[in-house]
Design an enzyme around this catalytic site. Structure first.
Site, PDB file in Angstrom:
ATOM      1  N   HIS A 149      24.864  12.032   6.681  1.00 37.96           N
ATOM      2  CA  HIS A 149      24.406  12.281   5.322  1.00 37.96           C
ATOM      3  C   HIS A 149      25.600  12.623   4.450  1.00 37.96           C
ATOM      4  O   HIS A 149      26.617  13.108   4.949  1.00 37.96           O
ATOM      5  CB  HIS A 149      23.382  13.421   5.295  1.00 37.96           C
ATOM      6  CG  HIS A 149      22.006  12.977   5.650  1.00 37.96           C
ATOM      7  ND1 HIS A 149      21.235  12.235   4.793  1.00 37.96           N
ATOM      8  CD2 HIS A 149      21.269  13.147   6.771  1.00 37.96           C
ATOM      9  CE1 HIS A 149      20.076  11.985   5.375  1.00 37.96           C
ATOM     10  NE2 HIS A 149      20.063  12.525   6.565  1.00 37.96           N
ATOM     11  N   LYS A 577      12.575  20.160  -1.772  1.00 37.81           N
ATOM     12  CA  LYS A 577      12.894  19.749  -3.152  1.00 37.81           C
ATOM     13  C   LYS A 577      11.608  19.540  -3.960  1.00 37.81           C
ATOM     14  O   LYS A 577      11.571  19.804  -5.165  1.00 37.81           O
ATOM     15  CB  LYS A 577      13.720  18.465  -3.130  1.00 37.81           C
ATOM     16  CG  LYS A 577      14.162  18.000  -4.523  1.00 37.81           C
ATOM     17  CD  LYS A 577      15.223  16.923  -4.427  1.00 37.81           C
ATOM     18  CE  LYS A 577      14.647  15.602  -3.997  1.00 37.81           C
ATOM     19  NZ  LYS A 577      13.877  14.940  -5.079  1.00 37.81           N
TER      20      LYS A 577
END
Length: 934
Positions: A149, A577
């Site tokens: 990532h 999120k």
């Protein structure tokens, strides 16, 4: 260390001495390399920062701020480099101290929570037999899955140099003579000089091939050796029990296509080749050493007929080894592995074989030959020799095979739908598949699956996207045939929202031969269809989707016939999120409970195994935190020997770069899995706990959404007051930072979202919404507060959540965060949003203190508190300088954008490049310093 070691200060003294030594050597290097003036500047800033942070000297803080703002660009870059490298060196010292303390406790006979030894003792005390443990491991599957990532900021060459420094620091704990200590210091200084003269940043963007190679570097150092040793410890602790190869590594690099246009069939094939190369090179090294160790003469000890046959078949005619059958057998095996390496990867063995050999068709063949050596030694007084190397090599081949790690395929459901729609349109079966409702899609796809004919029309013109997607599945089948079922087991569907998302993947697998004979008794699927539920809404719909999936005709039969395994992936980062820390964790908990209720009867009646795959990020805001506590906090019954979890980005280095720490982290996963699976929960959870959690979750969700998604201008504030746009330009990953070219938070990937907040010292994803949500629910009711306090004491899930919250709040620094507000051009917007953030942080701090009874952060974790005290004075200047560099860079970018390209002075472009480099260096240093909240 002696009895006085129980004193907290004396515990930390060796760490302080290591940090001082490394800091002094770094200072010496800076003075020699950059001159006295640069050294004096760095030292002045260090002293001011320490005085401000540790002695609360506001005058020192103001003096430091003024000094930092007045630095030239070149001075700024040098100071950033100095404090960044100090953060790296402090990490090395801390890791070594962690190992030092563990050794100290082991020598005293202390058993630490989370260790394999501690768990086995606890199980024994609870009446769990060795046989019961071995039975669980027979069907268990534990796998950390390394993923790439865009937060891994370390270069491999830097990691290698830091490993060398770590080894040298560890040597100083031994009884060195003055001469040896002097030489050790000389080597440390040499390595620090190497670091200072090595480029910390990549000039080119990281490619998928780079990500694959970076992950494989941890095998040579940690996994290939430490995993077999962990198995060995289990065997010794459970004598007489056969320990199945239940623990295997997993990878996403090369097979994760979700949002990454650079991953395809070629990278999948490359990943398999490089993984095979890594495994075979290790086996060659071990076989070469094994041949030197097993030097027993047949004139002195007998051997089995099978061993003699293996030795004779090797073709080694050297007269000096004619009475050494084990050596000749090892030489023959080396030759065969060398031929396998050449056949599968195209490269030659490090040492040319002395005989020729045929390639092994599979790892099982190599394992069978090694078993011949093992059995002959066992039968002829050679058992002690297994401990030299052969025992670990046997386990390595059994676990890693020729494939090394299980690769996953992953793609977004929207991409699958687009490809299936094209197949149906060209085949003239459905003109506009995407326009169908869910029932229509299911009906259409089931008809295709039950039809033996393929969809693809010969000689038809298909899009590049369709051909690329089908090529991935075709390559997967090819490598499954070559390496076996452990090489590739899962097809993960990101953004699973409906049953049709699963059926679409099955259609693509049918087209490429991975799924055969659906709807018949001969049905077989080579891959496990694994939905990924990411957002809050997806998690809430997960059980309904899986219930409807298994209700489809032919699906249940297919799963049973294909291994009776169902993997379901749960996304921590995106749900955080989407809904904030508390609601994310509670939605995950509920989804797990509901899925267990759905699948428990299927396991009992049909042996169908549910395996939850936890997509945990490194930071708490992405589902991170201590793995041991997180696994034990799962709903009772949901682990049952089955555990997959992601290890992401920069956390891979912090967990697995050092072999001893890597071993401890591997053990922790096994220990927690055993405890969660074999120890009964203390008692059933009161209904009041569950009701309170749901109500608090609703309130926290509303508070989080109001702040992040409903505050006017919040997205603009985030983009201006964090280094997101600069991070997006940093060469730290092959994947774009956003799924779409928009400024919407919804389209931003969860990883850079959390990473950016961490850099700006806000760490908002790890705490936002909790304070206001809890305050709203409490309503000043003392009985409700008493209930929360009881939940904190009795409920591992709630205790873990608050422990992680405590850690994030302790690493948040709103004083530094306020500096980033200066970057927001709209002053009113900046002050308004930051004021809301500050108020929410304070409320969260107050509510946490109210529940736990601890006004000071990290009161229950003094070791981490001391760690923060040591490192923060060296991170603070990096944040100050990052803000200044970002301010200058953005102003420079505006000038360049305003000027006609031809007339912009060359120096402006050079200035922009140097500013960008300084920002990226600061990102590296802050991430290193903050570790799991960076």
């Amino acid at each position: 260390m002696g009895a006085h070691d129980n004193n907290a200060a004396s515990k930390e003294q060796p760490l302080i001495e290591d940090i001082r030594l490394l800091g002094k050597l770094l200072g010496d290097v800076i003075r020699e390399q950059e001159g006295e003036a640069t050294y004096a500047l760095v030292e002045n800033i260090r002293q001011l920062s320490v005085a401000y942070r540790l002695k609360h000297d506001t005058g020192a803080g103001e003096q430091m701020d003024s000094l930092l703002k007045g630095l030239t660009l070149e001075q700024t870059v040098q100071v950033v480099r100095a404090f960044s490298y100090f953060s790296h060196l402090a990490n090395i010292a801390e890791d070594n101290h962690y190992i030092r303390r563990r050794v100290y406790h082991e020598r005293r006979g202390d058993v630490q929570a989370g260790s394999l030894q501690g768990t086995l003792q606890r199980l024994q005390q609870q009446g769990v037999s060795a046989r019961r443990i071995a039975e669980l491991l027979q069907t268990a599957h534990v796998s950390p899955v390394l993923t790439a990532h865009p937060t891994e900021v370390q270069r491999t060459i830097i990691l290698a140099a830091e490993r060398a420094i770590a080894q040298l620091v560890a040597e100083r704990d031994q009884q060195l003579t003055p001469r040896e200590q002097e030489h050790n210091t000389l080597l440390l200084k040499a390595r620090i000089t190497q670091l200072w003269q090595t480029r910390m940043l990549r000039d080119e963007k990281l490619s998928v091939a780079d990500e694959i190679r970076n992950a494989l570097a941890y095998y040579h150092n940690t996994f290939l050796r430490e995993l077999p040793r962990m198995y060995q410890e289990l065997e010794q602790a459970l004598p007489g029990q056969a320990i199945a190869p239940f623990f295997r590594m997993g990878h996403w690099m090369g097979g994760d296509r979700d949002g990454n246009p650079f991953v395809g069939a070629e990278t999948l094939a490359l990943a398999f080749r490089l993984q095979c190369e890594t495994a075979l090179l290790h086996y060659l090294h071990e076989l070469n050493a094994l041949g030197l160790e097993l030097s027993m003469s047949s004139g002195l000890v007998s051997v089995s007929a099978e061993l003699q046959q293996l030795a004779d078949a090797a073709g080694d005619t050297n007269p000096h080894r004619k009475d050494e059958p084990y050596r000749r057998a090892a030489i023959g095996m080396y030759a065969r592995v060398a031929a396998t390496l050449k056949q599968r990867t195209g490269i030659e063995a490090p040492q040319i074989p002395v005989v020729t050999g045929q390639p092994y068709a599979s790892a099982d063949e190599l394992l069978a030959d090694l078993r011949v050596l093992e059995q002959s030694l066992r039968d002829h007084h050679g058992v002690p020799l297994l401990a030299l190397r052969l025992g670990e090599l046997l386990r390595a081949v059994e676990v890693f095979g020729f494939h090394l790690a299980t690769l996953d395929l992953r793609q977004n459901s929207e991409e699958h739908e687009e490809v299936v729609a094209e197949l149906l349109r060209v085949a003239r079966l459905q003109d506009d598949y995407s326009a169908l409702d869910e029932a229509g899609k299911r009906s259409c796809l089931l008809a295709v699956l039950n039809d033996v004919r393929p969809l693809r029309v010969p000689h038809a013109a298909y899009s590049d996207k369709l051909q690329a997607e089908l090529a991935v599945f075709g390559t997967a089948l090819q490598h499954l045939e070559q390496y076996g079922r452990h090489a590739l087991r899962h097809c993960i569907i990101s953004h699973t929202e409906e049953v049709s998302d699963l059926l679409e993947v099955m259609v693509l697998m049918k087209e490429t031969g991975l799924l055969r004979d659906f709807g018949t008794p001969q049905v077989h699927n080579r891959l496990i269809v694994s939905p990924l539920f990411e957002t809050i809404g997806d998690l809430q719909a997960a059980t309904r989707i899986m219930r409807e999936w298994y209700a489809l005709p032919g699906v249940f039969e297919m799963v049973l016939a294909s291994g009776a395994e169902q993997d379901i992936m749960l996304g921590y980062s995106d749900s955080n999120k989407d809904g904030g820390m508390f609601t994310s964790n509670w939605s995950l908990y509920q989804a797990e409970q509901e899925l267990l209720t759905l699948f428990q009867p299927l396991r009992v009646q049909h042996g169908l195994q549910l395996r939850l795959f936890h997509g945990r990020g490194g930071t708490v805001g992405r589902g991170g935190g201590p793995s041991y506590q997180a696994i034990l906090a799962q709903p009772p019954g949901t682990v049952h020997g089955q555990l997959r979890l992601t290890e992401q980005g920069e956390v891979i280095a912090s967990k697995y770069a050092h072999p001893d720490i890597g071993r401890r982290n591997l053990e922790t996963l096994v220990a927690a899995t055993l405890e969660a699976s074999l120890l009964p929960p203390t008692r059933a959870l009161p209904e009041a706990y569950l009701q309170a959690a749901q109500q608090i979750s609703d309130a926290c969700f509303a508070a989080y959404r109001a702040l992040v998604y409903e505050s006017p201008g919040f997205a603009d504030y985030f983009l201006a007051a964090t280094p997101l746009r600069e991070i997006a330009e940093l060469n730290i990953g092959s994947r774009p930072a956003s799924r779409k070219a928009t400024r919407r938070i919804e389209d931003l990937r969860a990883i850079p979202w959390g990473f950016s907040w961490g850099q700006a010292r806000v760490a908002l994803p790890g705490w936002a919404g909790f304070g206001s949500g809890v305050r709203h629910w409490l309503q000043d009711d003392p009985q409700r507060l008493q209930l929360l306090q009881q939940m904190y004491r009795d409920w591992p899930f709630f205790a873990m959540l608050l422990s992680n919250l405590d850690m994030v709040l302790s690493k948040t620094d709103l004083g530094l965060a306020e500096r980033y507000v200066e970057l927001v051009e709209d002053r009113e917007l900046g002050q308004r949003i930051f004021g809301a953030i500050r108020a929410e942080w304070q409320m969260t701090h107050d509510m946490l203190a109210l529940i736990t009874g601890e006004a000071d952060r990290l009161a229950a974790n003094p070791a981490l508190a001391r760690s923060i005290a040591h490192r923060f004075p060296y991170i603070d200047p990096l944040n100050h300088l990052q803000v200044e560099l970002m301010r200058r860079h953005r102003a420079c970018s505006q000038d360049l954008a305003a000027a006609p390209q031809a007339s912009a002075p060359t120096e402006w472009h050079h200035q922009s490049a140097r500013l960008k480099r300084g920002i990226h260096l600061s990102v590296n240093g802050i991430a290193a310093g903050l570790r799991n909240t960076g």
